[in-house]
Design a protein around this motif. Structure first.
Motif, PDB file in Angstrom:
ATOM      1  N   SER A  44       0.840  -1.192   0.000  1.00  0.00           N
ATOM      2  CA  SER A  44       0.000   0.000   0.000  1.00  0.00           C
ATOM      3  C   SER A  44       0.877   1.244   0.000  1.00  0.00           C
ATOM      4  CB  SER A  44      -0.864  -0.061   1.270  1.00  0.00           C
ATOM      5  OG  SER A  44      -1.681   1.056   1.371  1.00  0.00           O
ATOM      6  N   HIS A  45       0.237   2.389  -0.130  1.00  0.00           N
ATOM      7  CA  HIS A  45       0.956   3.657  -0.260  1.00  0.00           C
ATOM      8  C   HIS A  45       2.061   3.842   0.795  1.00  0.00           C
ATOM      9  CE1 HIS A  45       1.537   7.686  -1.644  1.00  0.00           C
ATOM     10  NE2 HIS A  45       1.233   8.197  -0.477  1.00  0.00           N
ATOM     11  N   THR A  46       1.721   3.691   2.078  1.00  0.00           N
ATOM     12  CA  THR A  46       2.766   3.852   3.106  1.00  0.00           C
ATOM     13  C   THR A  46       3.170   2.515   3.720  1.00  0.00           C
ATOM     14  OG1 THR A  46       1.314   4.218   5.042  1.00  0.00           O
ATOM     15  CG2 THR A  46       1.834   6.140   3.689  1.00  0.00           C
ATOM     16  N   GLY A  47       2.730   1.423   3.138  1.00  0.00           N
ATOM     17  CA  GLY A  47       3.214   0.113   3.553  1.00  0.00           C
ATOM     18  C   GLY A  47       2.463  -0.531   4.702  1.00  0.00           C
ATOM     19  N   SER A  48       1.237  -0.077   4.967  1.00  0.00           N
ATOM     20  CA  SER A  48       0.423  -0.803   5.963  1.00  0.00           C
ATOM     21  C   SER A  48      -1.056  -0.526   5.721  1.00  0.00           C
ATOM     22  CB  SER A  48       0.797  -0.405   7.397  1.00  0.00           C
ATOM     23  OG  SER A  48       0.055   0.726   7.814  1.00  0.00           O
ATOM     24  N   SER A  61       1.568   6.602  12.216  1.00  0.00           N
ATOM     25  CA  SER A  61       2.236   7.897  11.990  1.00  0.00           C
ATOM     26  C   SER A  61       2.665   8.034  10.530  1.00  0.00           C
ATOM     27  CB  SER A  61       3.436   8.054  12.918  1.00  0.00           C
ATOM     28  OG  SER A  61       4.346   6.986  12.737  1.00  0.00           O
ATOM     29  N   ALA A  62       3.077   6.917   9.921  1.00  0.00           N
ATOM     30  CA  ALA A  62       3.488   6.977   8.508  1.00  0.00           C
ATOM     31  C   ALA A  62       2.293   7.345   7.630  1.00  0.00           C
ATOM     32  CB  ALA A  62       4.052   5.621   8.082  1.00  0.00           C
ATOM     33  N   ALA A  63       1.164   6.702   7.884  1.00  0.00           N
ATOM     34  CA  ALA A  63      -0.014   6.987   7.072  1.00  0.00           C
ATOM     35  C   ALA A  63      -0.519   8.402   7.323  1.00  0.00           C
ATOM     36  CB  ALA A  63      -1.114   5.965   7.379  1.00  0.00           C
ATOM     37  N   LEU A  64      -0.585   8.781   8.596  1.00  0.00           N
ATOM     38  CA  LEU A  64      -1.090  10.127   8.911  1.00  0.00           C
ATOM     39  C   LEU A  64      -0.246  11.190   8.231  1.00  0.00           C
ATOM     40  CD1 LEU A  64      -2.921  12.051  10.506  1.00  0.00           C
ATOM     41  CD2 LEU A  64      -1.248  11.961  12.360  1.00  0.00           C
ATOM     42  N   SER A  65       1.072  11.060   8.361  1.00  0.00           N
ATOM     43  CA  SER A  65       1.927  12.125   7.831  1.00  0.00           C
ATOM     44  C   SER A  65       1.854  12.188   6.305  1.00  0.00           C
ATOM     45  CB  SER A  65       3.364  11.956   8.307  1.00  0.00           C
ATOM     46  OG  SER A  65       3.823  10.663   8.012  1.00  0.00           O
ATOM     47  N   ALA A  66       1.707  11.031   5.655  1.00  0.00           N
ATOM     48  CA  ALA A  66       1.639  11.049   4.183  1.00  0.00           C
ATOM     49  C   ALA A  66       0.344  11.707   3.691  1.00  0.00           C
ATOM     50  CB  ALA A  66       1.734   9.625   3.643  1.00  0.00           C
ATOM     51  N   TYR A  67      -0.779  11.320   4.275  1.00  0.00           N
ATOM     52  CA  TYR A  67      -2.058  11.891   3.813  1.00  0.00           C
ATOM     53  C   TYR A  67      -2.152  13.373   4.168  1.00  0.00           C
ATOM     54  CZ  TYR A  67      -3.699   7.450   2.113  1.00  0.00           C
ATOM     55  OH  TYR A  67      -3.820   6.294   1.372  1.00  0.00           O
ATOM     56  N   CYS A  68      -1.643  13.745   5.358  1.00  0.00           N
ATOM     57  CA  CYS A  68      -1.661  15.162   5.724  1.00  0.00           C
ATOM     58  C   CYS A  68      -0.763  15.965   4.779  1.00  0.00           C
ATOM     59  CB  CYS A  68      -1.208  15.344   7.169  1.00  0.00           C
ATOM     60  SG  CYS A  68      -2.505  15.010   8.351  1.00  0.00           S
ATOM     61  N   ALA A  69       0.420  15.411   4.479  1.00  0.00           N
ATOM     62  CA  ALA A  69       1.329  16.137   3.577  1.00  0.00           C
ATOM     63  C   ALA A  69       0.670  16.327   2.224  1.00  0.00           C
ATOM     64  CB  ALA A  69       2.636  15.359   3.432  1.00  0.00           C
ATOM     65  N   SER A  70      -0.045  15.313   1.785  1.00  0.00           N
ATOM     66  CA  SER A  70      -0.693  15.401   0.478  1.00  0.00           C
ATOM     67  C   SER A  70      -1.761  16.494   0.457  1.00  0.00           C
ATOM     68  CB  SER A  70      -1.278  14.009   0.168  1.00  0.00           C
ATOM     69  OG  SER A  70      -2.237  14.072  -0.802  1.00  0.00           O
ATOM     70  N   ALA A  71      -2.402  16.735   1.615  1.00  0.00           N
ATOM     71  CA  ALA A  71      -3.467  17.748   1.680  1.00  0.00           C
ATOM     72  C   ALA A  71      -2.964  19.084   2.202  1.00  0.00           C
ATOM     73  CB  ALA A  71      -4.577  17.231   2.590  1.00  0.00           C
ATOM     74  N   GLY A  72      -1.685  19.156   2.599  1.00  0.00           N
ATOM     75  CA  GLY A  72      -1.150  20.407   3.153  1.00  0.00           C
ATOM     76  C   GLY A  72      -1.664  20.684   4.555  1.00  0.00           C
ATOM     77  N   ILE A  73      -1.880  19.636   5.327  1.00  0.00           N
ATOM     78  CA  ILE A  73      -2.374  19.785   6.704  1.00  0.00           C
ATOM     79  C   ILE A  73      -1.232  19.386   7.656  1.00  0.00           C
ATOM     80  CG2 ILE A  73      -4.050  18.907   8.398  1.00  0.00           C
ATOM     81  CD1 ILE A  73      -5.900  18.224   6.003  1.00  0.00           C
ATOM     82  N   PRO A  74      -0.955  20.195   8.697  1.00  0.00           N
ATOM     83  CA  PRO A  74       0.129  19.818   9.621  1.00  0.00           C
ATOM     84  C   PRO A  74      -0.176  18.518  10.369  1.00  0.00           C
ATOM     85  CG  PRO A  74      -0.486  22.125   9.908  1.00  0.00           C
ATOM     86  CD  PRO A  74      -1.527  21.514   9.004  1.00  0.00           C
TER      87      PRO A  74
END
Ligand SMILES: Cc1ncc(COP(=O)(O)O)c(C=O)c1O
Ligand SMILES: N[C@@H](CCOP(=O)(O)O)C(=O)O
Length: 522
Positions: free
Chosen positions: A194-198, A233-246
């Motif tokens: 998957s995108h971030t591996g889990s 944390s890997a999934a959260l940070s990737a999706y937030c980065a994609s949306a520009g959310i801290p």
């Protein structure tokens, strides 16, 4: 021939032929687009189709909504207290509210308006979901959003943050099944590819999409935070980065793999490495999110489970809607076992299938509070101090979703098993030796399977699915330690260390001949 009617699927590229027209349908749902909707709304003025050069898939989806405006949508979902009696409880919250707990401090659950969904027969939903697989139509190309009506029915496609997660491989573990278990119908659902591996991507696309919507509504959300053993944390940070959310992540210092640690760092999260364990981080993030406008992204937040449940629906879909006998899932914070139950149960409730599989939750013996509770015949739950385990992502002693897990297991005639460190590492090595490359948590699940096969609970012809929760590449150090025979008090029975050899022809030939003499058929 049975009466049938034609509609176009929401991705507008497939015409579905449905077995029978739903009799109780009162309004045209938003996913009954072009032909049916055009008939329902004949004065629509068509807008020009965007040219392929000027448009992207999100624009195209928007255009389709303009030419074929969403009709009155019958579908809805809300938060209710988990386990509340629907006949007497009146407590509920809009999904646009920021709430994680019920008034009594208990867990929440996302409750869908099942009567609206039931206006369509199971055959309708099966055909609709099947029609969306393998397309790049926004947002239905995602395995999660292909079930949008069952996930977040109200969200605008414009607000969705997706990496087209889901649709993961269901792998026939032919050789592992035959060689180690005498089984011929064993499958591994590779949620970690998957995108971030889990599997966390499945839940995080839903949670971050809803946050995106809340922020557009000017709700007070300055960032999104979680405690994590690595994957959340890997999934959260990737999706937030994609949306520009801290994003803000609390990690237990020195307790997660380097591959996991680098993910939120690379994705620009604010990373706190805290000198405690996961349970300590979880306590802190709960305190912090009740003080600051940081949205809580752990699976305590029931939105996450709406995405994760789609993996269960996907398994049924991949078996052409035949139900496997067993599904085995490694458990830590225990949101996922309930998510799977919910996905299977919804499919039964809405007539897509007529039963659900038996669920097995597998825990590491070093972090086994659910197993101990199960063994006490559900007498008394006691949190434990989780000890170090190679299955580091499930090193959790006080799981937030304990009540959800017990509910899932009781209602699926479920079982809980455990795996020692040696058992889980051997199982991982055995699976890898048949061509997989699994994570230690999947080794925990495979150990549970091996034990249940040995005791005869799982039969040799039982169709069984083991859920692989993360990519093996996140956990290479554990494999290196094992194959180097470098683990204290562990035999590492399946270790396959590299052979050091001098750089000359004779030496290479000697070791090769020795090796080949031991291989069958030489
Ligand atoms: C790789 C992996 N497997 C299994 C789990 C267990 O899932 P849950 O916490 O939902 O029980 C987690 C996280 O906890 C995980 O990261
Ligand atoms: N394994 C998890 C632990 C937290 O679980 P969550 O599902 O409640 O977020 C992780 O990867 O952090």
């Amino acid at each position: 021939m049975a009466s049938s009617y034609l509609i176009q699927s929401p991705n507008f590229s497939t015409t579905l032929k449905l077995p029978s027209k739903p009799t109780t349908l009162k309004t045209t749902p938003s996913f009954l687009p072009i032909k049916a909707a055009a008939a329902a709304s004949s004065n629509n003025t068509p807008t020009p189709t965007p040219t392929s050069k000027s448009s992207n898939i999100r624009d195209k989806a928007r255009h389709q909504n303009l030419t074929n405006p969403p009709q009155i949508n019958n579908f809805s979902a809300k938060y209710v207290p988990f386990g509340a009696d629907p006949d007497t409880s009146t407590e509920s919250y809009s999904l646009d509210e920021i709430v994680y707990r019920s008034q009594s401090g208990g867990l929440l659950d996302v409750q869908h308006d099942l009567s609206a969904l039931k206006a369509f027969p199971g055959s309708y939903w099966r055909a609709l979901f099947d029609s969306r697989v393998g397309k790049r139509t926004w947002p239905y190309g995602s395995g999660v959003w292909s079930k949008k009506e069952w996930v977040l029915p109200d969200i605008s496609s414009d607000d969705i943050v997706s990496a087209f997660e889901g649709n993961t491989n269901l792998f026939w573990a032919e050789r592992f099944g035959k060689q180690f278990l005498g089984m011929n119908d064993l499958w591994v659902k590779h949620c970690g590819i998957s995108h971030t591996g889990s599997f966390k991507d499945l839940g995080m696309t839903v949670l971050v999409s809803q946050v995106n919507r809340l922020r557009k509504m000017n709700k007070p959300v300055v960032g999104v935070g979680c405690a994590s053993t690595g994957d959340t944390s890997a999934a959260l940070s990737a999706y937030c980065a994609s949306a520009g959310i801290p994003s803000i992540v609390f990690l237990p210092a020195n307790k997660i793999s380097i591959a996991q640690l680098v993910q939120p760092i690379a994705n620009g999260a604010f990373v706190l490495s805290i000198d405690t364990d996961f349970d300590g981080c979880m306590k802190l993030i709960r305190e912090v999110t009740s003080e600051l406008p940081i949205y809580l992204a752990n699976s305590l937040n029931s939105l996450r489970l709406e995405g994760q449940k789609t993996a269960a629906i996907e398994i049924l879909q991949q078996f052409d809607w035949e139900v496997p006998e067993w599904v085995i899932i490694p458990g830590g914070n225990l949101g996922n076992i309930y998510a799977f139950y919910k996905g299977f149960h919804m499919c039964k409730e809405l007539g897509l299938v007529d039963k659900i599989p038996r669920l097995v939750c597998a825990q590491a013996a070093n972090a086994n509070p659910l197993y101990l509770y199960y063994k006490s015949a559900w007498d008394e739950f006691k949190a434990v101090k989780a000890n170090s385990t190679f299955a580091s992502a499930i090193q959790i002693g006080d799981p937030v979703s304990i009540d959800r897990a017990v509910y899932a297991l009781k209602n699926s005639n479920g079982i809980v098993e455990e795996a020692t460190e040696e058992e889980l590492m051997d199982a991982m090595a055995m699976a890898d030796s048949t061509g997989m490359f699994i994570c230690p948590h999947t080794g925990v699940a495979l150990t549970a399977l091996m034990k249940l096969r040995k005791s005869g609970v799982i039969g040799s012809t039982d169709r069984t699915v083991v859920v692989s929760t993360a990519h093996g590449l996140k956990f290479t150090q554990s494999k290196i330690d094992y194959h180097s025979n470098n683990i204290k008090e562990m035999a590492c029975s399946y270790a396959n260390p590299p052979v050091s050899v001098a750089a000359d022809f004779g030496s290479v030939m000697d070791v090769l001949k020795k090796y080949l003499s031991k291989t069958p058929k030489y």
